[in-house]
Design a protein around this motif. Structure first.
Motif, PDB file in Angstrom:
ATOM      1  N   VAL A   7      12.382  -9.902  -2.700  1.00 38.34           N
ATOM      2  CA  VAL A   7      12.272  -8.744  -1.811  1.00 38.34           C
ATOM      3  C   VAL A   7      11.013  -8.865  -0.949  1.00 38.34           C
ATOM      4  O   VAL A   7      10.033  -9.501  -1.348  1.00 38.34           O
ATOM      5  N   GLN A   8      11.088  -8.272   0.214  1.00 38.13           N
ATOM      6  CA  GLN A   8       9.934  -8.179   1.118  1.00 38.13           C
ATOM      7  C   GLN A   8       9.661  -6.706   1.384  1.00 38.13           C
ATOM      8  O   GLN A   8      10.574  -5.943   1.685  1.00 38.13           O
ATOM      9  N   ILE A   9       8.399  -6.311   1.224  1.00 37.17           N
ATOM     10  CA  ILE A   9       7.998  -4.918   1.452  1.00 37.17           C
ATOM     11  C   ILE A   9       6.894  -4.919   2.495  1.00 37.17           C
ATOM     12  O   ILE A   9       5.858  -5.569   2.312  1.00 37.17           O
ATOM     13  N   ILE A  10       7.130  -4.210   3.596  1.00 35.57           N
ATOM     14  CA  ILE A  10       6.114  -4.067   4.644  1.00 35.57           C
ATOM     15  C   ILE A  10       5.489  -2.684   4.481  1.00 35.57           C
ATOM     16  O   ILE A  10       6.171  -1.660   4.619  1.00 35.57           O
TER      17      ILE A  10
ATOM     18  N   LEU B 250      -1.233  -9.959  -0.793  1.00 38.68           N
ATOM     19  CA  LEU B 250      -0.387  -9.614   0.345  1.00 38.68           C
ATOM     20  C   LEU B 250      -0.993 -10.152   1.632  1.00 38.68           C
ATOM     21  O   LEU B 250      -2.214 -10.267   1.763  1.00 38.68           O
ATOM     22  N   SER B 251      -0.125 -10.471   2.571  1.00 40.31           N
ATOM     23  CA  SER B 251      -0.620 -11.008   3.846  1.00 40.31           C
ATOM     24  C   SER B 251      -0.757  -9.882   4.863  1.00 40.31           C
ATOM     25  O   SER B 251       0.048  -8.936   4.879  1.00 40.31           O
ATOM     26  N   LEU B 252      -1.763 -10.003   5.717  1.00 43.18           N
ATOM     27  CA  LEU B 252      -2.027  -8.992   6.739  1.00 43.18           C
ATOM     28  C   LEU B 252      -1.151  -9.267   7.949  1.00 43.18           C
ATOM     29  O   LEU B 252      -1.050 -10.409   8.419  1.00 43.18           O
ATOM     30  N   ASP B 253      -0.502  -8.213   8.444  1.00 42.32           N
ATOM     31  CA  ASP B 253       0.362  -8.350   9.612  1.00 42.32           C
ATOM     32  C   ASP B 253      -0.474  -8.716  10.844  1.00 42.32           C
ATOM     33  O   ASP B 253      -1.692  -8.528  10.878  1.00 42.32           O
ATOM     34  N   VAL B 254       0.208  -9.241  11.863  1.00 43.19           N
ATOM     35  CA  VAL B 254      -0.490  -9.638  13.099  1.00 43.19           C
ATOM     36  C   VAL B 254      -1.198  -8.442  13.725  1.00 43.19           C
ATOM     37  O   VAL B 254      -2.303  -8.548  14.258  1.00 43.19           O
ATOM     38  N   THR B 255      -0.572  -7.274  13.650  1.00 43.10           N
ATOM     39  CA  THR B 255      -1.178  -6.068  14.242  1.00 43.10           C
ATOM     40  C   THR B 255      -2.313  -5.515  13.388  1.00 43.10           C
ATOM     41  O   THR B 255      -3.034  -4.619  13.812  1.00 43.10           O
ATOM     42  N   LYS B 256      -2.473  -6.056  12.189  1.00 42.97           N
ATOM     43  CA  LYS B 256      -3.489  -5.622  11.227  1.00 42.97           C
ATOM     44  C   LYS B 256      -3.339  -4.140  10.853  1.00 42.97           C
ATOM     45  O   LYS B 256      -4.300  -3.471  10.504  1.00 42.97           O
ATOM     46  N   LYS B 257      -2.102  -3.654  10.971  1.00 42.37           N
ATOM     47  CA  LYS B 257      -1.817  -2.281  10.571  1.00 42.37           C
ATOM     48  C   LYS B 257      -0.893  -2.210   9.366  1.00 42.37           C
ATOM     49  O   LYS B 257      -0.661  -1.138   8.829  1.00 42.37           O
ATOM     50  N   CYS B 258      -0.378  -3.366   8.976  1.00 43.44           N
ATOM     51  CA  CYS B 258       0.556  -3.401   7.844  1.00 43.44           C
ATOM     52  C   CYS B 258       0.231  -4.580   6.937  1.00 43.44           C
ATOM     53  O   CYS B 258      -0.341  -5.586   7.371  1.00 43.44           O
ATOM     54  N   LEU B 259       0.607  -4.435   5.696  1.00 45.58           N
ATOM     55  CA  LEU B 259       0.524  -5.516   4.711  1.00 45.58           C
ATOM     56  C   LEU B 259       1.944  -5.931   4.337  1.00 45.58           C
ATOM     57  O   LEU B 259       2.812  -5.082   4.127  1.00 45.58           O
ATOM     58  N   VAL B 260       2.164  -7.238   4.244  1.00 48.76           N
ATOM     59  CA  VAL B 260       3.483  -7.770   3.914  1.00 48.76           C
ATOM     60  C   VAL B 260       3.451  -8.326   2.497  1.00 48.76           C
ATOM     61  O   VAL B 260       2.612  -9.181   2.179  1.00 48.76           O
TER      62      VAL B 260
END
Length: 820
Positions: free
Chosen positions: A28-31, A333-343
């Motif tokens: 599963v992937q959770i954003i 968790l990895s930081l999204d490109v926008t740095k507003k979400c964690l993946v």
């Protein structure tokens, strides 16, 4: 851990547990929005059904996003560890149930822990200073007492000597205080002196070094202190001597001071004036009393502070552990490109999808996030984690299997059959219903006290025994059953199910060990007839029975293992393994040892005296010879020829077709392709499901053929060695029975025969210790290990690969098992 998993997922609307195959898993992937990340991970930790993957494996711990928060939690854990050490030193016990509510805010807790640590450090520092001052004053008081005695005794001796000289009327040669003054007034030199305490173990060396350093120009006087005194430097009780050193000159004084420092001798000021000594003792005694009062007040305050900490210590410790584990997970968790979400990515059981989504929605609501977390299932060719939902009964049996190797994803799980076969094979070797009752009572003690014991720290051996309490319970129940079959109660037979079928031929038959027994009643209804025990034919009869029974059990279990390999091949849609592995293996094993099992049963039913060793040996050496008196049924010779031919045919059947068919499949799959096409996700998943161990892109025929050759040779030779290995059931059962008989007859009965109460009491004690130590501990462990080997080697190697990895979810329920 499996037991805790069972507890976590047991609640809610979940499908029934299926131990035969592991739970269907999904990647599963959770954003997660940044503002709700902490709460989301916290709720997922409470749920305990997601195993997160580390998406920042290339980063060091210091480069990750939440490194500062983990450092803060580590510092708080250090403070809690400091508090724990202080409480243990003070003799306080940690409270697991708090009457007051602990702080739930980690920032408030950090401030509070910092304040408590500063206060406790200050109290400890002040206490150490006061204790050091108290110890120094106590030593000073001893010096004043002991050194004062030196001077008073010297004064008395000088006075006595002066009176003696006066009586001789030599007033011009009056000696005054010979310790301190010279005879000649023109050369009068004042002697100096130093007083203090030196450790008693160093006193001899101290005296020798003083003598050598001053070349004998110093006078040392020392006396032992009766009770050990607390050393001001170390704070420990040390046996010491009070010393006074008399010297002449500053040079000698400097040497003596350096020696005192080297030997750890504490020096104290001392006056030779008697009045000043008495005044000093009075002052020191008053100050000691004041310090004692101050120290007691400080200890009381420190005790109250530690008690306050102890009341909430476990809650604080759990909160810090939770917080640290949350930030460790967030760092994966990895930081999204926008740095507003964690993946986040991870494995979870399919049945947990609804529970995970509910937890995500609740986290978004509780954190007042404007955007909720996005949950989606990913398709992957990666092998999922293996997860069996177990409870407190099945978890121990699953651990026995997992100790050999964790099942491959959705591979047939031998743990289902181990629940029955493991304790049964143990009981075959441990058959005695008296010993079984002892094991049963021991297991029931652990089971009835499991709530209390599960919350305590147990020793390694006790912890292992407690974890396997239900395994021991099953072993005990089966041992009682097999003990009734063998008719042994501490090696003594009983007529539990009726009277013996045999009796003496006539009244002159006194010795039941002779051939003078005839059958007078119906066959004993259950188990071994009690009359067999003690006869001359007991050992041959039981040897034959147990040996043949061991072969039957072994062949049955090996057949079960091969049948399970069929279910594996069918589940993974591998038809090659069914036609060229399962079928020839079944034919080979049963053509030889299945046939032997049939002969054993026929011989038991017919009462034939055929020699089965002869039948099996000449089945290979001279298959066309006549059987004669060894013939058990019509057409036996033809049957043996057919079975021998089938066994010979099954070997090349296992060896040759499979590698060539795998090569043909590979060529057909890639025929006419100059480039490897990108497969769709569904196709790749199907290919992964259908792939064989050797189904790689680079197909090496030689490697596959050699692997199949090794597998064939291993099975053919293993069919013989594994069947022989099951004879350990017979050997250990015989050893257990004979040991039990020896302890009963040569210890208990021998002591009984002396008609002496003391000898009988000693015999009973020796019998009990021998039974517990040898039969209930050593024999239990021996039978356990042999049953373990039979499952791992003889049973599981027929179908079980065990090359998977265990599902280890992020769960707060496991934090108590982790020591900082």
């Amino acid at each position: 851990m499996a037991e805790r998993h069972g507890g976590v997922v047991g609640s809610g609307c979940c499908p029934p547990m299926d131990l035969f195959r592991s739970e269907p898993m999904q990647l599963v992937q959770i954003i997660i929005p940044i503002e709700s990340a902490h709460v989301t991970v916290s709720y997922l930790g409470e749920l305990g059904l997601v195993q997160f993957k580390d998406l920042n494996a290339e980063k060091s711990p210091f480069q990750r996003t939440y490194a500062a928060q983990i450092k803060k939690c580590g510092e708080m854990a250090r403070k809690l560890h400091f508090f724990k050490d202080q409480m243990l030193k003070a003799g306080l016990t940690l409270s697991f149930k708090s009457t007051t509510r602990a702080d739930n805010n980690i920032d408030d807790l950090e401030v509070k822990l910092g304040e408590l640590e500063a206060e406790l450090v200050e109290i400890n520092a002040n206490g150490e200073k006061l204790q050091r001052s108290y110890s120094e004053l106590a030593e000073y008081k001893l010096v004043l007492h002991k050194a004062g005695e030196f001077f008073s005794s010297a004064l008395h001796s000088a006075t006595a000597q002066q009176r003696e000289m006066e009586s001789r009327q030599t007033a011009e040669e009056i000696i005054e205080a010979p310790l301190l003054q010279e005879k000649d007034p023109s050369k009068q030199v004042k002697l100096g002196f130093l007083a203090g305490l030196v450790p008693r173990e160093k006193s001899m060396a101290f005296e020798r070094i003083l003598f050598r350093a001053t070349r004998g120009n110093a006078f040392l006087k020392q006396v032992a202190v009766e009770d050990p005194v607390i050393d001001p430097a170390s704070g420990e009780k040390v046996e010491k001597n009070v010393f006074v050193i008399f010297y002449s000159g500053e040079r000698a004084k400097n040497k003596i001071l350096k020696i005192c420092e080297a030997f750890g001798a504490n020096r104290y000021p001392f006056s030779e004036d008697w009045e000043k000594q008495a005044q000093g003792i009075t002052e020191v005694s008053g100050r000691l009393l004041e310090l004692k009062t101050t120290i007691d007040a400080g200890l009381l305050h420190r005790g109250n502070l530690l008690q306050t900490i102890g009341d909430q210590f476990e809650q604080w410790n759990l909160l810090v552990k939770k917080e640290k584990s949350i930030y460790h997970t967030l760092n994966m968790l990895s930081l999204d490109v926008t740095k507003k979400c964690l993946v986040a990515e991870g494995w979870s059981p399919v049945f947990a999808t609804k529970q995970i989504q509910e937890a995500l929605n609740r986290a978004a609501f509780d954190s007042n996030s404007q955007v909720g977390a996005i949950f989606q299932v990913l398709h992957t060719k990666e092998a999922p984690a293996t997860y069996f939902r177990t409870n407190k009964f099945t978890s121990a049996f699953q651990e026995i299997v997992d100790a050999y190797g964790v099942a491959k994803y959705q591979e047939a799980n031998p743990g289902v059959y181990t629940i029955v076969t493991f304790p049964f094979l143990f009981a075959v070797m441990f058959g005695d219903w008296g010993h079984g009752i002892c094991l049963l009572l021991a297991s029931l003690v652990f089971i009835f006290r499991e709530k209390k014991l599960s919350s305590q720290k147990l020793g390694d051996i006790t912890e292992m025994t407690f974890g396997g309490r239900y395994v021991i319970l099953m072993m005990a129940l089966f041992s009682i059953y097999t003990g009734l079959v063998y008719n042994e109660f501490f090696s003594v037979p009983f007529e539990l199910f009726g009277r013996s079928a045999y009796a003496c031929r006539d009244l002159s038959c006194r010795d039941a060990t002779t051939a003078g027994l005839i059958k007078v009643r119906e066959t004993y209804p259950f188990g071994v007839d009690p009359v067999w025990h003690g006869t001359r034919s007991e050992l041959p009869f039981l040897n034959s029975l147990k040996m043949k029974m061991s072969i039957l059990l072994g062949v049955a279990q090996m057949n079960l293992g091969i049948i399970l390999s069929y279910f594996n091949a069918k589940f993974f849609r591998n038809s090659l393994n069914i036609w060229f592995q399962f079928i020839p293996q079944m034919i080979f094993l049963n053509s030889l040892f299945g046939y032997l099992s049939l002969l054993i049963i026929v011989k038991w039913c017919t009462g034939s005296k055929a020699d089965l060793y002869h039948v099996m040996i000449y089945m290979f050496l001279s298959p066309t010879d006549e059987l004669g008196e060894n013939q058990l049924f019509p057409a036996q010779k033809t049957t043996q020829l057919v079975l021998l031919l089938l066994a010979l045919v099954s070997v090349p059947w296992m060896l040759f077709p499979k590698p060539f068919l795998l090569k043909k499949q590979h060529e057909q799959r890639h025929q006419g392709e100059s480039y490897i096409l990108l497969q769709s996700t569904d196709d790749s998943l199907q290919a992964e499901a259908n792939h064989d161990t050797h189904g790689h892109e680079e197909f090496e025929f030689t490697e596959v053929f050699v692997h199949q050759l090794i597998h064939t040779i291993e099975f053919v030779l293993g069919a013989v060695s594994n069947t022989a290995s099951y004879l350990r059931l017979w050997a250990l059962s015989l050893a257990h029975s004979e040991l039990s008989s020896v302890f009963y007859e040569k210890v208990l009965m021998l002591a009984w025969g002396f008609n002496n109460v003391i000898i009988l009491a000693v015999g009973i004690i020796v019998f009990i210790f021998a039974t517990v130590g040898v039969l209930l501990v050593m024999e239990t462990l021996s039978a356990f290990l042999h049953a373990l080997r039979l499952h791992w080697v003889e049973f599981q190697n027929k179908f079980y690969e065990g090359d998977g990895y265990k599902f280890c979810p992020f769960s707060f329920a496991l934090l108590n098992d982790v020591d900082e």
